[in-house]
Design a protein around this motif. Sequence first.
Motif, mmCIF file in Angstrom:
data_model
loop_
_atom_site.group_PDB
_atom_site.id
_atom_site.type_symbol
_atom_site.label_atom_id
_atom_site.label_comp_id
_atom_site.label_asym_id
_atom_site.label_seq_id
_atom_site.Cartn_x
_atom_site.Cartn_y
_atom_site.Cartn_z
ATOM 1 N N THR A 1 0.822 -1.224 0.000
ATOM 2 C CA THR A 1 0.000 0.000 0.000
ATOM 3 C C THR A 1 0.859 1.279 0.000
ATOM 4 O OG1 THR A 1 -0.078 0.111 2.416
ATOM 5 C CG2 THR A 1 -1.836 -1.140 1.329
ATOM 6 N N PRO A 2 0.320 2.376 -0.564
ATOM 7 C CA PRO A 2 1.026 3.675 -0.530
ATOM 8 C C PRO A 2 1.245 4.152 0.910
ATOM 9 C CG PRO A 2 -0.905 3.761 -1.999
ATOM 10 C CD PRO A 2 -0.954 2.441 -1.319
ATOM 11 N N VAL A 3 0.325 3.834 1.798
ATOM 12 C CA VAL A 3 0.479 4.245 3.204
ATOM 13 C C VAL A 3 1.733 3.607 3.791
ATOM 14 C CG1 VAL A 3 -0.603 4.196 5.496
ATOM 15 C CG2 VAL A 3 -2.022 4.482 3.459
ATOM 16 N N ALA A 4 1.960 2.336 3.449
ATOM 17 C CA ALA A 4 3.144 1.626 3.951
ATOM 18 C C ALA A 4 4.414 2.269 3.391
ATOM 19 C CB ALA A 4 3.068 0.150 3.561
ATOM 20 N N ALA A 5 4.376 2.644 2.096
ATOM 21 C CA ALA A 5 5.553 3.276 1.485
ATOM 22 C C ALA A 5 5.880 4.578 2.211
ATOM 23 C CB ALA A 5 5.282 3.541 -0.001
ATOM 24 N N GLU A 6 4.842 5.314 2.581
ATOM 25 C CA GLU A 6 5.031 6.578 3.299
ATOM 26 C C GLU A 6 5.632 6.324 4.689
ATOM 27 O OE1 GLU A 6 5.645 10.077 4.119
ATOM 28 O OE2 GLU A 6 5.026 9.581 2.070
ATOM 29 N N LEU A 7 5.115 5.287 5.358
ATOM 30 C CA LEU A 7 5.639 4.916 6.684
ATOM 31 C C LEU A 7 7.121 4.561 6.590
ATOM 32 C CD1 LEU A 7 2.978 2.542 8.320
ATOM 33 C CD2 LEU A 7 4.120 4.468 9.428
ATOM 34 N N ALA A 8 7.474 3.797 5.553
ATOM 35 C CA ALA A 8 8.867 3.377 5.378
ATOM 36 C C ALA A 8 9.755 4.585 5.114
ATOM 37 C CB ALA A 8 8.963 2.364 4.228
ATOM 38 N N ARG A 9 9.238 5.511 4.291
ATOM 39 C CA ARG A 9 10.013 6.734 4.016
ATOM 40 C C ARG A 9 10.307 7.464 5.326
ATOM 41 N NH1 ARG A 9 8.008 7.516 -0.964
ATOM 42 N NH2 ARG A 9 5.984 8.182 -0.177
ATOM 43 N N ALA A 10 9.277 7.596 6.132
ATOM 44 C CA ALA A 10 9.441 8.304 7.411
ATOM 45 C C ALA A 10 10.417 7.559 8.332
ATOM 46 C CB ALA A 10 8.083 8.452 8.091
ATOM 47 N N ALA A 11 10.417 6.236 8.228
ATOM 48 C CA ALA A 11 11.303 5.443 9.093
ATOM 49 C C ALA A 11 12.709 5.316 8.510
ATOM 50 C CB ALA A 11 10.692 4.046 9.310
ATOM 51 N N GLY A 12 12.863 5.718 7.239
ATOM 52 C CA GLY A 12 14.175 5.654 6.602
ATOM 53 C C GLY A 12 14.602 4.240 6.229
ATOM 54 N N VAL A 13 13.625 3.400 5.896
ATOM 55 C CA VAL A 13 13.958 2.027 5.488
ATOM 56 C C VAL A 13 13.258 1.727 4.157
ATOM 57 C CG1 VAL A 13 14.255 1.186 7.858
ATOM 58 C CG2 VAL A 13 12.002 0.971 6.761
ATOM 59 N N PRO A 14 13.775 0.755 3.393
ATOM 60 C CA PRO A 14 13.114 0.423 2.122
ATOM 61 C C PRO A 14 11.760 -0.244 2.339
ATOM 62 C CG PRO A 14 15.030 -1.001 2.504
ATOM 63 C CD PRO A 14 15.023 0.020 3.601
ATOM 64 N N CYS A 15 10.841 -0.005 1.392
ATOM 65 C CA CYS A 15 9.535 -0.654 1.439
ATOM 66 C C CYS A 15 9.377 -1.503 0.185
ATOM 67 C CB CYS A 15 8.423 0.388 1.487
ATOM 68 S SG CYS A 15 6.807 -0.361 1.718
ATOM 69 N N HIS A 16 9.008 -2.758 0.372
ATOM 70 C CA HIS A 16 8.826 -3.674 -0.753
ATOM 71 C C HIS A 16 7.358 -4.057 -0.845
ATOM 72 C CE1 HIS A 16 13.216 -4.647 -1.155
ATOM 73 N NE2 HIS A 16 13.187 -4.201 0.102
ATOM 74 N N ALA A 17 6.837 -4.068 -2.081
ATOM 75 C CA ALA A 17 5.458 -4.508 -2.262
ATOM 76 C C ALA A 17 5.374 -6.026 -2.051
ATOM 77 C CB ALA A 17 4.970 -4.142 -3.662
ATOM 78 N N ASP A 18 6.453 -6.723 -2.402
ATOM 79 C CA ASP A 18 6.464 -8.184 -2.346
ATOM 80 C C ASP A 18 7.372 -8.640 -1.195
ATOM 81 O OD1 ASP A 18 6.903 -10.881 -2.658
ATOM 82 O OD2 ASP A 18 7.288 -10.769 -4.814
ATOM 83 N N TYR A 19 6.798 -9.356 -0.238
ATOM 84 C CA TYR A 19 7.601 -9.723 0.940
ATOM 85 C C TYR A 19 8.745 -10.679 0.597
ATOM 86 C CZ TYR A 19 5.054 -14.195 1.289
ATOM 87 O OH TYR A 19 4.540 -15.422 1.039
ATOM 88 N N ARG A 20 8.591 -11.458 -0.480
ATOM 89 C CA ARG A 20 9.677 -12.384 -0.859
ATOM 90 C C ARG A 20 10.898 -11.595 -1.343
ATOM 91 N NH1 ARG A 20 7.927 -17.720 -1.065
ATOM 92 N NH2 ARG A 20 5.677 -17.883 -0.867
ATOM 93 N N ALA A 21 10.641 -10.537 -2.103
ATOM 94 C CA ALA A 21 11.743 -9.683 -2.560
ATOM 95 C C ALA A 21 12.415 -9.029 -1.350
ATOM 96 C CB ALA A 21 11.214 -8.621 -3.518
ATOM 97 N N MET A 22 11.607 -8.624 -0.375
ATOM 98 C CA MET A 22 12.168 -8.010 0.837
ATOM 99 C C MET A 22 13.080 -9.003 1.563
ATOM 100 S SD MET A 22 12.007 -7.984 4.306
ATOM 101 C CE MET A 22 10.472 -8.723 4.788
ATOM 102 N N LEU A 23 12.612 -10.251 1.707
ATOM 103 C CA LEU A 23 13.420 -11.256 2.421
ATOM 104 C C LEU A 23 14.756 -11.464 1.703
ATOM 105 C CD1 LEU A 23 10.633 -13.890 3.264
ATOM 106 C CD2 LEU A 23 11.857 -12.426 4.896
ATOM 107 N N ALA A 24 14.703 -11.508 0.358
ATOM 108 C CA ALA A 24 15.925 -11.754 -0.423
ATOM 109 C C ALA A 24 16.888 -10.572 -0.334
ATOM 110 C CB ALA A 24 15.553 -12.031 -1.879
ATOM 111 N N GLU A 25 16.353 -9.359 -0.334
ATOM 112 C CA GLU A 25 17.234 -8.179 -0.378
ATOM 113 C C GLU A 25 17.679 -7.704 1.001
ATOM 114 O OE1 GLU A 25 16.047 -4.912 -2.947
ATOM 115 O OE2 GLU A 25 15.246 -6.382 -4.377
#
Length: 349
Positions: A37-61
């Motif tokens: 979600t865009p809300v999650a992307a905004e939260l990640a921006r505020a937290a200074g961490v990357p946001c991935h739409a796909d959790y598998r890509a997040m786990l790999a990276e």
Amino acid sequence: MSKLPIAVIGAGLIGRTHIERAMTSDRVRLVAIADPTPVAAELARAAGVPCHADYRAMLAEAKPQGVVVATPNVTHADITVACLAAGAAVIVEKPIADTLEDGRRICAASEAAGLPVLVGHQRRHNPIMRKARAIVASGVLGRPVSATVLCTWLKPRDYFDVGWRRRQGGGPILINLIHDIDLMRHLYGEIESVQAMASNAVRGFEVEDTAVVALRFRNGALGTVTVSDTAAAPWNWDLGAGEAERFPRQDINAHFYSGTEGSLTLPRLEVWRYRSDQGPAQGWHDPLTMERTAVHTGCPYAEQLRHFAAVVAGEEAPVCSALDGYRTLEATLAVTQAATSAQPVTLGA
Ligand SMILES: NC(=O)c1ccc[n+]([C@@H]2O[C@H](COP(=O)([O-])OP(=O)(O)OC[C@H]3O[C@@H](n4cnc5c(N)ncnc54)[C@H](O)[C@@H]3O)[C@@H](O)[C@H]2O)c1
């Protein structure tokens, strides 16, 4: 001490709480968020961490060593198993899964990977519950006799604008009662059998708005719980324990545990008993005394994250393991089964 690198999958209502607590933790370090979600992307921006739409890509990276899974119940098993396969320990939000089969899948995957899965029954980390468990374990109540629990309050009308909350599985049994059953298990141990009645008479939705439950514990004690989200009432752990700022705190008790030697109320932490220095008590004609313990306040979500890091480091044993979460789910699903069939349900049968 180095901080455990963790990710949060699912940045909705409760995921946000985990993200906020991780940001101020001295034992974990937030390294990524996964949520489309865009809300999650905004939260990640505020937290200074990357946001991935796909959790598998997040786990790999991001390669987190720990993951908090805070997505809808139906997704818990697939996501938790994928995290374990990627080498990460997990806190999965309650309920562990929405079926027993998926709950068993998580337990087996945790065992096979040799990695801990904790279930997010955060109330166990409340200092009130810690003290309650110590009181029960001390034997001051004597032999456990009964547990009487109220989980009654009024959910606002717009809460039900979300479709799944009006359908089976979206009601107070699986959303709220599960927390109370978990506390009862935490204090009295395993539940042997369950009887129940449920009603949708007030709201008229497919899902129940009220249920009453009778439980038999393996330790011989009996328990009752009344749960309702359509009652204008304050007798509810969440309203009394002050765990979440969104609920105005009420000075009430919602759990009553009685034994042959004394009784305990929660969340006010009152112990009722006959004092031996007043002579040998015969029973109800004698004066009962009440002693109340005030504990330090502490955020159970923050404490749960600290504990997660300590479990991964091998310093602490899980307070709520996958198997524990599974047993709580089993007892909670048995409530719906018993209410539907009008038959007692024996657990583990
Ligand atoms: N322990 C507690 O106090 C507590 C309180 C509320 C909710 N919960 C539990 O937390 C879980 C989430 O509940 P919620 O109320 O936060 O829900 P929510 O709908 O507010 O948030 C869920 C989030 O998960 C995301 N999501 C869904 N599928 C995803 C996927 N495959 N990958 C990544 N993200 C995905 C959604 O986009 C959404 O942002 C549920 O299991 C619920 O029972 C626990």
